[in-house]
Design an enzyme around this catalytic site. Structure first.
Site, PDB file in Angstrom:
ATOM      1  CG  ASP A   1     -84.853 -73.357   7.683  1.00 49.95           C
ATOM      2  OD1 ASP A   1     -85.207 -73.774   8.797  1.00 49.95           O
ATOM      3  OD2 ASP A   1     -83.685 -73.441   7.259  1.00 49.95           O
TER       4      ASP A   1
ATOM      5  CD  GLU B   1     -88.222 -79.371  14.804  1.00 47.96           C
ATOM      6  OE1 GLU B   1     -88.672 -80.437  14.321  1.00 47.96           O
ATOM      7  OE2 GLU B   1     -87.039 -79.038  14.684  1.00 47.96           O
TER       8      GLU B   1
END
Length: 419
Positions: free
Chosen positions: A361, A278
């Site tokens: 990611d 995030e």
């Protein structure tokens, strides 16, 4: 008129049959041969029963999605061709002579009819999710959220539609450009109030209770040069078994939020990877890029709607009993065009979103230096939400804002090998 409605019904039936055949028979969801036996292979982390349930649930859910998709368009179209759009305006004008109240009355009836039409499918989705153990929210709680959403939608739309029709009447040729200019600050305003006004209507937010975990999350944020002094957790266990985390808001109202289900189902290292992911969105300005792209897209969308709506009213307005775009009865036409444009743009926006999720990611791996917790987190997310690891191409094209789990886990394994 009967011919139009009959053709519409036949077309929908044929569409439903084609979609159902594709999802249940024609689509290829087999795992690539080179991934068999790897950690991306669901057979390595799901039991046979979980594999069967996941496949079954995914097919049913995807079928419902595609069968539901045209319902909104059909609803707006029938309102126009059957004279319903003009009839609702007539009711509003009988009740009040004031445009502001007429707009509110029109939106109430339009939203109510739309809600009634969509309710069976909404309840079916809720019931399906509950039967498969995803949703644990009781019917009373679910209905409360539906009612809150109903009135919240009317209130927000009342402001937006009232302003829109003032601009259409005042600037007949340039309303679309002025509306777009007003749309920009409205987007930021809604994003600013979302965490503190709208989200608490549905869930309870508190400071993260695990202060040791919060300290580690804030330490990660500091390493990424992200200004943050607190993390929130939201009570989702009373609604779902799924797990999630997200960043919401803008400016001083930006929030990092974790579902409490994530806290109970993931290990600390896995949670830190999710948080790093995030933070990657924030650090790489994905939120800013998303807003910018949305604003640019909306400029062309407003212009296309202006051109298309004008031409359709010129050609069919007499049949629909709509003389001008400045009448409230044109609202279903505008909503229909907005919905169609958003759908047509969804493959592009989804692809951009998947790319950003992949980059987040990679960012999280580099920030944490760990891949095994990431793999285990993705496997648990798959298990908890019955996520389809390798969805059909059409489903991925129109539905997936995140890369399929098979792609995400396979990339993590490749990253380990390259290291």
């Amino acid at each position: 008129m009967k011919k139009t409605v009959s053709l519409l019904l036949v077309g929908y039936i044929l569409y439903a049959l084609a979609v159902t055949f594709y999802i249940w028979v024609g689509a290829d969801t087999s795992l690539p041969a080179d991934l068999a036996g790897t950690k991306a292979d669901p057979a390595t982390f799901l039991s046979n029963k979980e594999l069967m349930i996941t496949e079954e649930y995914s097919k049913i859910r995807n079928t419902i999605y595609f069968l539901t998709l045209p319902v909104e368009w059909i609803f707006y179209f029938l309102l126009l061709v059957l004279g319903g759009a003009r009839a609702i305006q007539g009711w509003a004008e009988k009740v009040s002579k004031y445009k502001t109240l007429q707009t509110g009355i029109y939106l109430f009836w339009l939203t109510l009819f739309s809600t009634v039409i969509h309710y069976p499918l909404s309840y079916l989705r809720y019931s399906l999710s509950k039967d498969y153990g995803i949703t644990v929210q009781p019917f009373s709680g679910w209905m409360r959220d539906q009612v809150v959403g109903f009135w919240e939608g009317i209130l927000i739309m009342w402001i937006v539609v009232l302003l829109l029709y003032v601009l259409i009447r005042k600037f007949p040729k340039w309303w679309w450009a002025v509306a777009w200019g007003c749309f920009i600050p409205l987007v930021f305003f809604m994003m600013y109030i979302q965490p503190v006004v709208i989200d608490p209507l549905y869930n309870d937010f508190i400071d993260l209770q695990d202060k040791q975990l919060e300290a580690k999350i804030l330490e990660l944020a500091d390493e990424a040069d992200i200004p943050a002094d607190r993390v929130y957790e939201v009570n989702m266990a009373k609604k779902t078994n799924s797990i999630n985390a997200y960043v919401t808001g803008v400016g001083g109202n930006s929030r990092i939020v974790l579902w409490d289900t994530l806290l109970t189902r993931l290990q600390e290292e896995e949670i830190l990877f999710i948080m790093a992911h995030e933070m990657g969105h924030y650090d790489m300005n994905h939120i800013v890029m998303g807003i910018t792209g949305y604003i640019v897209f909306s400029f062309f969308a407003f212009y296309l709607i202006y051109l298309t709506a004008g031409k359709l009213i010129d050609r069919f307005g007499q049949r629909w009993k709509i003389n001008s775009l400045n009448q409230l009865s044109s609202l279903p036409l505008l909503l229909l065009l907005v919905s169609l444009l958003l759908f047509l743009a969804s493959p592009v926006t989804n692809a951009v979103s998947r790319y950003q999720e992949h980059k987040a990611d990679v960012y999280a791996i580099e920030l944490t230096g760990e891949t095994e917790p990431a793999i285990e987190a993705f496997q648990e997310i798959t298990r908890s939400s019955l996520s389809e690891v390798n969805p059909p191409a059409l489903v991925k094209f129109f539905r997936y804002t995140h890369p399929p789990m098979v792609d995400r886990i396979a990339h993590l394994e490749r990253y380990v090998k390259e290291e």
